[in-house]
Every structure is written in structure tokens, then in C-alpha cells.
Motif scaffolding. Sequence first.
Motif, PDB file in Angstrom:
ATOM      1  N   ARG A  58      14.480  27.701  -4.159  1.00 17.25           N
ATOM      2  CA  ARG A  58      13.250  27.178  -3.548  1.00 17.25           C
ATOM      3  C   ARG A  58      13.063  25.696  -3.881  1.00 17.25           C
ATOM      4  NH1 ARG A  58       9.015  29.408  -1.180  1.00 17.25           N
ATOM      5  NH2 ARG A  58       9.826  31.499  -1.591  1.00 17.25           N
ATOM      6  N   LEU A  59      13.304  25.320  -5.136  1.00 12.97           N
ATOM      7  CA  LEU A  59      13.160  23.909  -5.525  1.00 12.97           C
ATOM      8  C   LEU A  59      14.245  23.052  -4.895  1.00 12.97           C
ATOM      9  CD1 LEU A  59      11.008  22.568  -7.414  1.00 12.97           C
ATOM     10  CD2 LEU A  59      11.006  25.056  -7.415  1.00 12.97           C
ATOM     11  N   ARG A  78      -0.306  25.353  -8.990  1.00 15.74           N
ATOM     12  CA  ARG A  78       0.670  24.766  -9.910  1.00 15.74           C
ATOM     13  C   ARG A  78       1.599  23.781  -9.187  1.00 15.74           C
ATOM     14  NH1 ARG A  78       4.402  28.245 -12.274  1.00 15.74           N
ATOM     15  NH2 ARG A  78       4.057  29.836 -10.686  1.00 15.74           N
ATOM     16  N   GLY A  79       1.696  23.908  -7.873  1.00 13.75           N
ATOM     17  CA  GLY A  79       2.588  23.035  -7.111  1.00 13.75           C
ATOM     18  C   GLY A  79       1.931  21.782  -6.572  1.00 13.75           C
ATOM     19  N   THR A  80       0.692  21.522  -6.993  1.00 17.37           N
ATOM     20  CA  THR A  80      -0.067  20.405  -6.422  1.00 17.37           C
ATOM     21  C   THR A  80       0.623  19.058  -6.617  1.00 17.37           C
ATOM     22  OG1 THR A  80      -2.162  21.570  -6.725  1.00 17.37           O
ATOM     23  CG2 THR A  80      -2.272  19.188  -6.477  1.00 17.37           C
ATOM     24  N   SER A 133       4.232  27.067  -1.620  1.00 21.17           N
ATOM     25  CA  SER A 133       3.043  27.924  -1.504  1.00 21.17           C
ATOM     26  C   SER A 133       3.024  29.084  -2.502  1.00 21.17           C
ATOM     27  CB  SER A 133       2.896  28.455  -0.072  1.00 21.17           C
ATOM     28  OG  SER A 133       4.040  29.209   0.306  1.00 21.17           O
ATOM     29  N   PRO A 134       4.165  29.658  -2.887  1.00 18.72           N
ATOM     30  CA  PRO A 134       4.094  30.750  -3.873  1.00 18.72           C
ATOM     31  C   PRO A 134       3.561  30.314  -5.236  1.00 18.72           C
ATOM     32  CG  PRO A 134       6.199  30.811  -2.711  1.00 18.72           C
ATOM     33  CD  PRO A 134       5.537  29.522  -2.343  1.00 18.72           C
ATOM     34  N   HIS A 147       8.516  17.473   8.119  1.00 24.12           N
ATOM     35  CA  HIS A 147       9.236  17.643   6.856  1.00 24.12           C
ATOM     36  C   HIS A 147       8.262  17.899   5.700  1.00 24.12           C
ATOM     37  CE1 HIS A 147      13.016  16.770   8.610  1.00 24.12           C
ATOM     38  NE2 HIS A 147      12.922  15.462   8.643  1.00 24.12           N
ATOM     39  N   VAL A 148       7.146  17.190   5.694  1.00 30.13           N
ATOM     40  CA  VAL A 148       6.161  17.362   4.626  1.00 30.13           C
ATOM     41  C   VAL A 148       5.548  18.759   4.698  1.00 30.13           C
ATOM     42  CG1 VAL A 148       3.947  16.560   3.712  1.00 30.13           C
ATOM     43  CG2 VAL A 148       5.669  14.901   4.426  1.00 30.13           C
ATOM     44  N   ARG A 149       5.224  19.228   5.904  1.00 29.37           N
ATOM     45  CA  ARG A 149       4.660  20.576   6.048  1.00 29.37           C
ATOM     46  C   ARG A 149       5.640  21.635   5.544  1.00 29.37           C
ATOM     47  NH1 ARG A 149       2.946  18.479  11.060  1.00 29.37           N
ATOM     48  NH2 ARG A 149       4.649  19.538  12.146  1.00 29.37           N
TER      49      ARG A 149
END
Length: 304
Positions: A215-216, A288-290, A283-284, A274-276
Motif C-alpha cells: 500500500r505504501l 493517522r495518514g493525515t 484511507s484504511p 493522482h492526488v485522489r
Amino acid sequence: MDASSETFEARLTATAREVEAVLDTLLSSSVLNGEIARPERLRSAMHYASLNGGKRLRPFLVIEAASLLGGDRDAALRVGAALECVHCYSLVHDDLPAMDDDDLRRGKPTVHIAYDEATAILTGDSLLTYAFDIIAAPETKLPDAAKVVLTLALARAAGIGGMAGGQALDLAAEKQAPDEQGVVTLQAMKTGALIRFACEAGAIIAGASPEDRTRLRQFGERIGLAFQLADDILDLTSDAATMGKATGKDAGRSKGTLVALHGMAWAEAKLAEHVREAEALLSPYAGRGTVLTDAARFIAGRKS
């Protein structure tokens, strides 16, 4: 600039200072165990090439990806510094007369102008080699297995199948413009490979699951595409004073870019896409992913 953007840029700046402090120590005159000597002119040029400005976005991504998944910050700082050595080596060699032939980098004379061409070549060679030294060194507090995985991943990202191969394709593009798929491949290698590694490295440092690592890595691929597309837009719309390097060179050399193929409106829409996609991959992780989500938006909206 809204408050969120200001907060993100403050965090980026603070992390850049941490990375620069690590680089300053790593590139000191102190001779390490196993080294014979550090020739001062070469060491000085390496320091100049690595500490002459820059946002330190790639190490920032390493550190924040590791933080997202609970990785050790000190180890991430050192791996980020190693990655920055690879990135700075690529800039030194990219600026050489035989490559892009630039006199200006980050608003300052390029290494072959400030020193000389031979020293610039050796500077790049030394920074690239030192990156793997930094990862392997005992001071990088990671299991040996993780160091092996990081070393292999960085070698693949930097070499013939990644950044260096992308530079070869970029030089070839000056003689014969590639088709759209050729442009995408070139950019994924020359620019995207190190950004992809930065995000995946955070997962490796954290000892994360294969799913998190994938995912990363995919997130890194998306923001790598966004970074290059934003760069191509800036090459047409910005100036040397803002960018700290020459602009308009791709058009001047008739290099194929996605902006040239499809136009500015398409490029801006694709950049937002690309950003979306990058945001969806995070999203999972919810809140924490902000920071990484903000990084994707920063990449797309940067002005230099």
C-alpha cells in the motif's frame, strides 16, 4: 495558505533541519572505521552538494511513512539521509555538461561550476556509495534482515531499472521523443522510483506487513507521478528565480512530456486525479495518514 498548509510546511521544514543535522555529521571530516582518509576537497564538495538547500521531501516521506506504521524515528532519519545522498548524487550528475548541462541548482552554482567537473563526478560517486554505508552501519539501529531489504530496494530504485535508467531514457528523448507510454515509463524511473522507495522504506523500517508495504509503495508511485507532472507544469509556468534552476529546458530541447502531449488543462486534471488516488490508498489508516495525505497535496500544489 490555510492553517493546515502552514502546519504541514512547518513540519516539513522541521524535519528537513533534522535530516540536515544528520547529513552534516555524516559528511564531517571525521574518518570512519575502515576508511583511510577523507580528501578535503571531495568531502567539501559532497557537503556542498548535500547541504545547499532543498525541501528534503524524500527523507520526509521515509520518516512519516515509518511513523505511520510505528517505525523507529532515528533509524528512519538515517535511512532518509541515505536516500537524500542518492538524490543529491543524481542532481550533481544530472547537472553535468554531458547530461543536462546546468549552471544553477537550488539557486546556487552547480558542483561542477563551484568546484570542477572531475570533482563533481567523484562527488556523485561518493554520495551514491555512502548511501549504502549509512544503511549498513551499526549506527542504523535496524535488524540486519531489514538492512538487506532496504539495500536491495534502494539499489533497484537507483540503478538501471530505476533512476539511472530513467536518466538514460531522458537523454534518448532529446533525439527522439517517446510516445505517451514511453514518457510515463521514463518519469516513473527517473523521478518516481526514489519517491516510491521513500514510502516503501518507511514500511520496511517499521517491520510492517506485506499488505502495508504494498500500500505504501503504491502510494509512493501515485505521488511520484504527481511530482513529475507538477514539475513539468512548473517548467512551463515558473521561472529560474522561483525554481532555483533553469526552466523551459524541456520545451527548448523538444522533450516529450505529458503536458506537451495533452495540454495544461488535462495535466492539471490528471494531477488532481493522482492526488485522489494517493489519498484513497491511505484511507484504511484514517486520521493517522493525515501527514502523508497533506504531503500528496503539497506535491501537487508546490510552486518550486
